[in-house]
Scaffold this active site. Structure first.
Site, short mmCIF file in Angstrom:
data_model
loop_
_atom_site.label_atom_id
_atom_site.label_comp_id
_atom_site.label_asym_id
_atom_site.label_seq_id
_atom_site.Cartn_x
_atom_site.Cartn_y
_atom_site.Cartn_z
N ASN A 1 -2.45 -0.09 6.79
CA ASN A 1 -1.89 -1.14 7.35
C ASN A 1 -0.97 -2.08 6.15
O ASN A 1 -0.78 -3.26 6.37
CB ASN A 1 -2.98 -1.85 7.74
CG ASN A 1 -3.90 -2.44 6.57
OD1 ASN A 1 -3.77 -1.72 5.55
ND2 ASN A 1 -4.90 -3.21 6.95
N PHE B 1 -15.74 3.45 7.03
CA PHE B 1 -14.25 3.82 6.61
C PHE B 1 -14.10 3.94 5.11
O PHE B 1 -12.78 4.00 4.64
CB PHE B 1 -13.32 2.76 7.26
CG PHE B 1 -13.66 1.43 6.73
CD1 PHE B 1 -13.16 0.67 5.70
CD2 PHE B 1 -14.55 0.55 7.51
CE1 PHE B 1 -13.33 -0.31 5.31
CE2 PHE B 1 -14.71 -0.76 7.11
CZ PHE B 1 -14.32 -1.28 5.95
N ARG C 1 -2.61 -14.49 3.97
CA ARG C 1 -3.07 -13.98 5.22
C ARG C 1 -2.11 -14.17 6.53
O ARG C 1 -2.00 -13.26 7.20
CB ARG C 1 -4.31 -14.21 5.17
CG ARG C 1 -5.41 -13.62 4.09
CD ARG C 1 -6.60 -14.24 4.39
NE ARG C 1 -7.32 -13.41 5.21
CZ ARG C 1 -7.85 -12.28 5.02
NH1 ARG C 1 -7.71 -11.43 4.10
NH2 ARG C 1 -8.77 -11.83 6.18
N THR D 1 -5.70 -7.69 10.43
CA THR D 1 -6.10 -6.33 9.42
C THR D 1 -5.27 -5.10 10.53
O THR D 1 -4.81 -4.08 9.80
CB THR D 1 -7.35 -6.15 9.19
OG1 THR D 1 -7.77 -7.47 8.58
CG2 THR D 1 -7.60 -4.86 8.26
N LYS E 1 0.80 -1.17 -0.05
CA LYS E 1 -0.11 0.07 -0.04
C LYS E 1 0.91 1.35 -0.02
O LYS E 1 1.96 1.38 0.39
CB LYS E 1 -0.96 -0.16 1.23
CG LYS E 1 -2.15 -1.12 0.99
CD LYS E 1 -2.74 -1.00 2.22
CE LYS E 1 -4.10 -2.06 2.19
NZ LYS E 1 -4.97 -1.76 3.21
N HIS F 1 -2.15 -5.64 1.51
CA HIS F 1 -3.74 -6.02 1.36
C HIS F 1 -3.49 -7.52 0.74
O HIS F 1 -2.43 -8.17 0.25
CB HIS F 1 -4.21 -5.20 0.39
CG HIS F 1 -5.88 -5.87 -0.24
ND1 HIS F 1 -6.96 -5.78 0.30
CD2 HIS F 1 -5.79 -6.79 -1.42
CE1 HIS F 1 -7.71 -6.70 -0.32
NE2 HIS F 1 -7.17 -7.36 -1.39
N TYR G 1 -12.31 -1.47 -4.05
CA TYR G 1 -13.13 -1.77 -2.72
C TYR G 1 -14.45 -1.70 -2.71
O TYR G 1 -15.07 -1.30 -1.49
CB TYR G 1 -12.21 -0.84 -1.78
CG TYR G 1 -10.83 -1.19 -1.51
CD1 TYR G 1 -10.83 -2.41 -0.55
CD2 TYR G 1 -9.80 -0.45 -1.66
CE1 TYR G 1 -9.38 -2.68 -0.22
CE2 TYR G 1 -8.50 -0.80 -1.28
CZ TYR G 1 -8.41 -1.91 -0.28
OH TYR G 1 -6.83 -2.43 0.10
N ARG H 1 2.40 -7.02 8.83
CA ARG H 1 1.81 -5.80 9.41
C ARG H 1 2.26 -5.37 10.71
O ARG H 1 2.30 -4.16 11.20
CB ARG H 1 0.13 -5.98 9.41
CG ARG H 1 -0.23 -5.92 8.17
CD ARG H 1 -1.85 -6.16 8.18
NE ARG H 1 -2.49 -5.98 6.81
CZ ARG H 1 -3.64 -6.59 6.27
NH1 ARG H 1 -4.17 -7.78 7.16
NH2 ARG H 1 -4.11 -6.36 5.28
N GLU I 1 -9.68 -10.11 -7.90
CA GLU I 1 -8.73 -8.81 -7.69
C GLU I 1 -7.49 -8.92 -8.79
O GLU I 1 -6.92 -7.76 -9.16
CB GLU I 1 -8.17 -8.91 -6.34
CG GLU I 1 -9.46 -8.68 -5.43
CD GLU I 1 -9.20 -8.70 -3.91
OE1 GLU I 1 -9.83 -8.20 -3.09
OE2 GLU I 1 -8.00 -9.13 -3.57
P1 CMP Z 1 -7.42 -4.41 3.43
O1 CMP Z 1 -6.97 -5.89 3.62
O2 CMP Z 1 -6.89 -3.62 2.44
O3 CMP Z 1 -9.09 -4.35 3.24
C1 CMP Z 1 -10.06 -3.16 3.44
C2 CMP Z 1 -9.29 -2.25 4.35
O4 CMP Z 1 -10.05 -1.60 4.88
C3 CMP Z 1 -8.26 -2.93 5.38
O5 CMP Z 1 -7.20 -3.52 4.79
C4 CMP Z 1 -8.20 -1.68 6.10
O6 CMP Z 1 -7.08 -0.95 5.85
C5 CMP Z 1 -9.50 -0.82 6.18
N1 CMP Z 1 -10.22 -0.86 6.99
C6 CMP Z 1 -10.99 -2.05 7.31
N2 CMP Z 1 -11.69 -1.55 8.69
C7 CMP Z 1 -11.46 -0.28 8.74
C8 CMP Z 1 -11.89 0.75 9.82
N3 CMP Z 1 -12.64 0.43 10.74
N4 CMP Z 1 -11.35 1.82 9.59
C9 CMP Z 1 -10.54 2.18 8.46
N5 CMP Z 1 -10.16 1.47 7.74
C10 CMP Z 1 -10.57 -0.16 7.96
#
Ligand code: CMP
Length: 141
Positions: free
Chosen positions: A113, A58, A86, A92, A10, A116, A50, A103, A127
């Site tokens: 984070n 979010f 994963r 996450t 990211k 992905h 997304y 992470r 994807e």
């Molecule tokens: P990712 O694995 O890219 O998939 C969706 C993304 O949304 C996740 O990683 C986080 O970076 C983001 N995400 C999920 N929950 C929240 C949240 N509550 N607030 C902000 N970002 C979020």
């Protein structure tokens, strides 16, 4: 065969110069890189990628962040790739990520984070197809 997954390094991790370190983690964990490229998503592209999160609180923060700078997108190959990736990246929210995960070491917050990973084989195929043509997916074996 459920041996492919999709990954993003990211914008936070690219900006912090973690790309090389994360490539090392990918290769050390036994993944083959089928395709990789640097992209700077438009807001519309991030919203499309997304779209499953459309309407969530979010969503705007997520899509603005993902279109805020360049990232690396990758198609990865390994047996049981979705679960294996994963495990390699960790939870996450980096505050829940276990030691030794990407992470834990490179992410700063739930929103930023570092990486992905697809959450299912079906989404991995979607994807990968969002960013790569069939001709870009190099099969070496
Ligand atoms: P990712 O694995 O890219 O998939 C969706 C993304 O949304 C996740 O990683 C986080 O970076 C983001 N995400 C999920 N929950 C929240 C949240 N509550 N607030 C902000 N970002 C979020």
């Amino acid at each position: 065969m459920r041996n492919k997954t999709f990954a993003i390094i990211k914008p936070d991790a690219v900006k912090n110069k973690y790309t090389g370190k994360i490539y090392d983690r990918i290769l050390d964990a036994g993944f083959e890189i089928l395709a990789a490229k640097k992209v700077h998503m438009t807001l519309e592209q991030a919203e499309g990628f997304y779209s499953v999160h459309t309407g969530k609180p979010f969503f705007a923060e997520l899509t603005e962040f993902m279109s805020s700078g360049p990232c690396m997108v990758l198609a990865l190959k390994k047996e049981n790739a979705v679960d294996a990736w994963r495990e390699t990246i960790g939870a996450t929210n980096p505050s829940d990520a276990t030691d030794g995960t990407i992470r834990k070491d490179y992410a700063t917050s739930l929103g930023q984070n570092a990486v992905h990973g697809s959450d299912s084989h079906e989404n991995a195929i979607l994807e990968i197809g969002f960013f790569f043509s069939q001709a870009e997916l190099i099969q070496t074996q």
